[in-house]
Design an enzyme around this catalytic site. Structure first.
Site, PDB file in Angstrom:
ATOM      1  CD  GLU A 192      14.701   0.304 -10.972  1.00 53.77           C
ATOM      2  OE1 GLU A 192      15.542  -0.337 -10.327  1.00 53.77           O
ATOM      3  OE2 GLU A 192      13.719   0.879 -10.432  1.00 53.77           O
ATOM      4  CE  LYS A 252      10.210   7.103  -8.138  1.00 51.57           C
ATOM      5  NZ  LYS A 252       9.459   8.237  -8.726  1.00 51.57           N
ATOM      6  CB  SER A 304       3.902  11.631  -5.406  1.00 48.81           C
ATOM      7  OG  SER A 304       3.610  12.090  -6.718  1.00 48.81           O
TER       8      SER A 304
HETATM    9  C1  LIG Z   1       8.390   8.072  -9.577  1.00 47.91           C
HETATM   10  C2  LIG Z   1       7.269   8.980  -9.218  1.00 47.91           C
HETATM   11  C3  LIG Z   1       5.939   8.520  -9.173  1.00 47.91           C
HETATM   12  C4  LIG Z   1       5.527   7.130  -9.580  1.00 47.91           C
HETATM   13  O1  LIG Z   1       6.088   6.100  -8.825  1.00 47.91           O
HETATM   14  P1  LIG Z   1       5.233   5.288  -7.749  1.00 47.91           P
HETATM   15  O2  LIG Z   1       6.119   4.160  -7.388  1.00 47.91           O
HETATM   16  O3  LIG Z   1       3.969   4.861  -8.414  1.00 47.91           O
HETATM   17  O4  LIG Z   1       4.960   6.212  -6.628  1.00 47.91           O
HETATM   18  C5  LIG Z   1       4.946   9.404  -8.778  1.00 47.91           C
HETATM   19  N1  LIG Z   1       5.236  10.688  -8.455  1.00 47.91           N
HETATM   20  C6  LIG Z   1       6.504  11.161  -8.485  1.00 47.91           C
HETATM   21  C7  LIG Z   1       6.744  12.579  -8.131  1.00 47.91           C
HETATM   22  C8  LIG Z   1       7.558  10.328  -8.870  1.00 47.91           C
HETATM   23  O5  LIG Z   1       8.810  10.808  -8.906  1.00 47.91           O
END
Ligand SMILES: *Cc1c(COP(=O)(O)O)cnc(C)c1O
Length: 393
Positions: free
Chosen positions: A111, A89, A377
């Site tokens: 948000e 993010k 992610s």
């Molecule tokens: C917020 C988040 C997501 C989901 O958000 P996307 O916009 O779909 O990437 C996925 N993995 C992690 C670790 C997150 O913090």
């Protein structure tokens, strides 16, 4: 076939800017300026410098040998979990804070659901000395207390959203209302590839670095820049869009997006948007969303707060409709198993969101030489309580 945004802000039949008239000036300003600002040399230089020195990029591309042996393919993990603040993010919030500065804004709103985007926003506001106010549902504030504490320590104000189900969707509504009332000095940092045009495009471009780095790293490690498969989880879809971006034109690369099936596709408790949803408008764009017969948004469920969203970004809807990417869904239980498996095979505790992408490996058949890239992610520190409760029973 064009998989990217057209000059009207659409991806095929999805996208656009479905906003109240009061928001026109804000959105029109962004639409008119974002491309030129992002193309400036000084912008690119500052963005890339911060990604390197502050976020810690490039994030490693790691060949997970033990997992590879178990699955029977060459599994590479793109380590977004090693970024500052623990997920992808921050790539987007760094980009948007630089954009806000160049638009002359001094106040930032955002948000947040689980609090990950709120923390990433509060972080860049502290870094650049901008005022930060984050809308968060009252229910989410209670269940994500550690992230509320982080945002406060970083100097942000957390404003409880007390309407509706008191979760992400309601926080988004209140952030939009704030923006209408403060068009002059405020920039709204949206946390995924959702919202009215140009947000889906600009967020995707800030996350694109994930695939740009992966191509270079794969080339260095395997001699070829294209894998057979690329897999990522989808909440709104920003880590997946960043992971897919530079591979989209290479049609031989199979793109696999993993949504949250929650307790099961037919349980009434899931967030599997493409499997269950249909076309509709939410938070300013036309996309696919989970809704009742008469168009009311259905409350999503996932064990991972980051995937707990009833829609997907419009570019994903287009990749789904055209068949360029394949969309699947993984249950809470399968994701938890995959998270524990990665911890014990590789010594890496993934975010439960990322564990959905890992679980997909068990649903596919590969040949030993296949190269597979999975977007890790985020890291699992924030999820320890959920993992512990799961391991107990
Ligand atoms: C917020 C988040 C997501 C989901 O958000 P996307 O916009 O779909 O990437 C996925 N993995 C992690 C670790 C997150 O913090």
């Amino acid at each position: 076939m064009n998989y990217f945004v057209d000059n009207k802000g659409y991806y095929g039949e999805f996208g656009g800017a479905y906003i109240p008239e009061m928001l026109y000036p804000n959105i029109a300003e962004l639409q008119a300026q974002y491309k030129a600002i992002m193309a400036e040399d000084s912008f690119q230089k500052e963005f890339n410098q911060l990604l390197k020195d502050y976020v810690g990029r490039p994030s490693p591309l790691y060949l997970a040998k033990n997992l590879s042996a178990k699955i029977g393919a060459q599994i590479y993990l793109k380590r977004e979990d090693l970024n500052h603040t623990g997920a992808h993010k921050i790539n987007n919030t760094i980009g948007q804070i630089l954009l806000a500065e160049r638009l002359g804004k001094t106040r930032i709103i955002a948000e947040t659901g689980a609090g990950q985007h709120g923390v990433a926003t509060a972080t860049v506001c502290a870094l650049r000395g901008l005022t930060c106010e984050v809308y968060m549902g009252e229910v989410d504030m209670a269940r994500q207390a550690p992230n509320v504490a982080r945002m406060k320590m970083l100097g942000a104000k957390v404003i409880p959203a007390s309407s509706g189900s008191k979760t992400l969707k309601d926080a988004t509504n209140e952030a939009m209302r704030d923006w209408i009332n403060n068009p002059e000095n405020t920039h709204y940092i949206i946390g995924s590839v959702v919202g009215p045009h140009p947000y889906p495009d600009l967020v995707a471009k800030f996350q694109r670095i994930i695939s740009t780095e992966t191509k270079l790293q794969l080339k260095g490690q395997t001699g070829r820049e294209n894998p057979q498969f690329v897999i990522a989880c989808v909440g709104g879809g920003s880590n997946a869009m960043g992971m897919f971006y530079d591979f989209i034109p290479n049609e031989e690369v199979q793109l696999i997006a993993v949504e949250a099936a929650g307790l099961g596709l037919n349980s009434g408790k899931s967030a599997a948007t493409t499997a269950l949803g249909k076309m509709g408008v939410l938070h300013g764009s036309k996309s696919i969303l989970m809704q009742t017969e008469d168009g009311q948004v259905i409350e999503p469920h996932s064990i991972s707060a980051g995937l707990d969203y009833p829609g997907i970004g419009p570019q994903h809807a287009h990749l789904f409709a055209t068949g360029r990417a394949q969309y699947t869904a993984i249950t809470d239980a399968d994701a938890m198993q995959a998270g524990i498996e990665l911890a014990q095979l590789e010594g890496i505790i993934p975010a439960i969101e990322s564990a959905h992408a890992l679980a997909q490996l068990h649903k596919m058949s590969f040949s030993k030489e296949d190269v597979v890239v999975v977007c890790l992610s985020g890291r699992g520190d924030k999820d320890m309580e959920t993992y512990m409760n799961y391991l107990k029973d």
